[in-house]
Design an enzyme around this catalytic site. Structure first.
Site, PDB file in Angstrom:
ATOM      1  CD  GLU A 195       3.822  17.532  34.656  1.00  0.00           C
ATOM      2  OE1 GLU A 195       4.397  17.567  35.755  1.00  0.00           O
ATOM      3  OE2 GLU A 195       3.739  16.503  33.964  1.00  0.00           O
ATOM      4  N   GLY A 214      11.166  12.537  34.817  1.00  0.00           N
ATOM      5  CA  GLY A 214      11.018  11.202  35.380  1.00  0.00           C
ATOM      6  C   GLY A 214      11.404  11.100  36.844  1.00  0.00           C
ATOM      7  CD  GLU A 252       8.267  18.820  34.985  1.00  0.00           C
ATOM      8  OE1 GLU A 252       9.461  19.079  35.163  1.00  0.00           O
ATOM      9  OE2 GLU A 252       7.791  17.688  35.088  1.00  0.00           O
ATOM     10  NE  ARG A 304       7.981  13.088  28.481  1.00  0.00           N
ATOM     11  CZ  ARG A 304       7.191  12.736  29.478  1.00  0.00           C
ATOM     12  NH1 ARG A 304       6.005  12.175  29.215  1.00  0.00           N
ATOM     13  NH2 ARG A 304       7.528  12.939  30.736  1.00  0.00           N
TER      14      ARG A 304
END
Length: 455
Positions: A275, A164, A289, A293
């Site tokens: 990613e 995040g 990374e 989810r």
């Protein structure tokens, strides 16, 4: 198939999961905090149970209360959505111990891929390209200085357990390193309870490209193409699209093949995202990374692939094989997603909670979807993430998708709170974005300075 699942989340993703479960004939249990008593996901679920007060740590992050709610309601599985406990291996392990299916990968795989240092080591084993960086956890500024000198500036500091956009800092030289390291480490400790850091060479400017993968317990792993998530502010994604305008057929094949190889290496089950950073000047890409989810931006992939990712998550968790094989997946057209937040872009994007007095969501035509938990009269609480909706469009080509998004944002009307709708409309209309000519530096270095001058 499961008879009943509990959704350990809130907001639009909870609504999204409830709708997918209902279409599969699966009953749903919503959890909520006292601040979310009147939230849409509470009204839509078959059952709802309060798990604590407004603070996330006492409700949506309260593992004991959530597991107790699952047992009390007879839920056979828990879908964590994104955020909150979605990448918490301890929670996944507790679910396993209580014979409640966690709709996601195993706790073992989450530990392996959720921790950036472990993930990096596994990708090296799998033969997936990674950026030069530290080989393990970095705990002190002295270690950081030494490693930075070895790999060369500029570098990225990242929280090992991060996500995040938290615990991340760009560092251009040794003078910036110590204060940046201390700030990132403190932020990581506060956000994740883990101050371990790692360091890697910064690929900048770059494209942020991610590949959606799905795996099942029978060993099948497929990809659903890539998404371009390069339009970011403070490491937070603002707008996503699929396919990427920066990638041709050959590179697309290379990057999706690497993503599948990565998932196969760790025997990945359920939905996940690999990613990468793409250096457009060299055409080389590097593993960044894995998100273990469902992603906020999964709808753009659903539009171009025709695969319902949330339904696949539930089916796979139930022990079913993936409903599609790689050769069955075809890609059509272009999709774009804009995140709509209750925030004030003209005031440093300050959150804008409050009561929605009037609401009109864009609709009509083929290829338009709005994922939201808003309704007229709903009060947006100040305790959680400011995202209140996602507008997703699909067109036969990128130009049609851009025009459809402009049309949708022009129709979007929320009264009672300030939103970033106008900001998104200007962004989607910017000549650089229209041309597909942008990278991870564009929003912060080019667009925002001009946007903020307009006031």
């Amino acid at each position: 198939m499961f008879n009943k699942i509990l959704i350990a989340n809130r907001g639009e993703i909870a609504v999204r999961i409830i709708r997918a479960a209902r279409e599969l004939g699966v009953g749903t249990v919503a959890i909520y905090s006292t601040a979310d008593r009147d939230a849409l996901h509470v009204h839509l679920a078959d059952e709802a149970i309060c798990v604590g007060p407004a603070r996330s740590t006492e409700s949506y992050l309260n593992m004991n209360n959530i597991l107790s709610a699952a047992v009390a309601t007879g839920a056979q599985a828990i879908h964590p959505g994104f955020g909150f406990l979605s990448e918490n291996s301890k929670f996944a392990r507790l679910c396993e111990e209580m014979n409640i299916k966690f709709i996601g990968p195993s706790a073992k795989v989450m530990d392996m891929m959720g921790d950036k240092i472990n993930a990096r080591a596994e990708m090296i084993k799998a033969g997936v390209p990674v950026t030069p960086g530290s080989e393990g956890e970095v705990h002190t500024t002295d270690e950081a200085v030494k490693i930075a000198e070895e790999i060369g500036y500029p570098i990225m500091l990242k929280a090992s357990a991060g996500g995040g956009g938290k615990g991340i800092r760009k560092v251009n030289n040794v003078e910036e390193l110590v204060p940046a390291f201390e700030a990132a480490q403190a932020e990581a400790q506060a956000a994740f309870g883990n101050g371990a850091m790692f360091i890697e060479r910064m690929i900048f400017p770059a494209r942020h490209i991610e590949v959606q993968i799905l795996g099942d317990s029978q060993g099948n792993v497929i990809h659903l193409g890539e998404r371009d998530c390069s339009l970011q502010r403070n490491n937070q994604k603002v707008l996503e699209e699929s396919p990427s305008a920066a990638i041709g057929h050959t590179l697309r094949n290379e990057i999706t093949t690497a993503a599948v190889k990565a998932a196969q290496h760790v025997s990945y089950e359920n939905a996940g995202t690999i990613e990468f950073l793409l250096d457009e000047s060299s055409g080389k890409f590097y593993f960044m990374e894995m998100n273990t989810r469902v992603q906020v931006e999964h709808p753009v992939t659903e539009f171009v692939s025709g695969v319902d990712i949330v339904k696949e998550q539930i089916r796979v968790a139930n022990g079913n094989e993936l409903s599609v094989k790689q050769e069955d997946v075809t890609f059509s057209g272009h999709a774009i997603e804009c995140r709509i937040n209750a925030e004030n872009p003209k005031f440093n994007f300050a959150p804008s909670p409050g009561k929605i007095t009037n609401l009109f969501l864009p609709s009509g035509g083929v290829g338009l979807r709005v994922d939201s938990a808003m309704y007229s009269g709903y009060s947006i609480p100040p305790y959680y993430d400011s995202m209140i909706a996602k507008v997703i469009v699909h067109g036969e080509n990128r130009f049609e998708a851009l025009m459809k998004m402009q049309r949708a944002l022009l129709e979007f009307d929320v009264e009672g709170v300030i939103t970033n709708v106008d900001f998104q409309l200007e962004l989607i209309s910017d000549p650089h974005v229209v041309a597909g000519d942008y990278d991870t530096s564009f929003l912060g270095n080019v667009f925002l300075p001009e946007y903020q001058k307009e006031d």
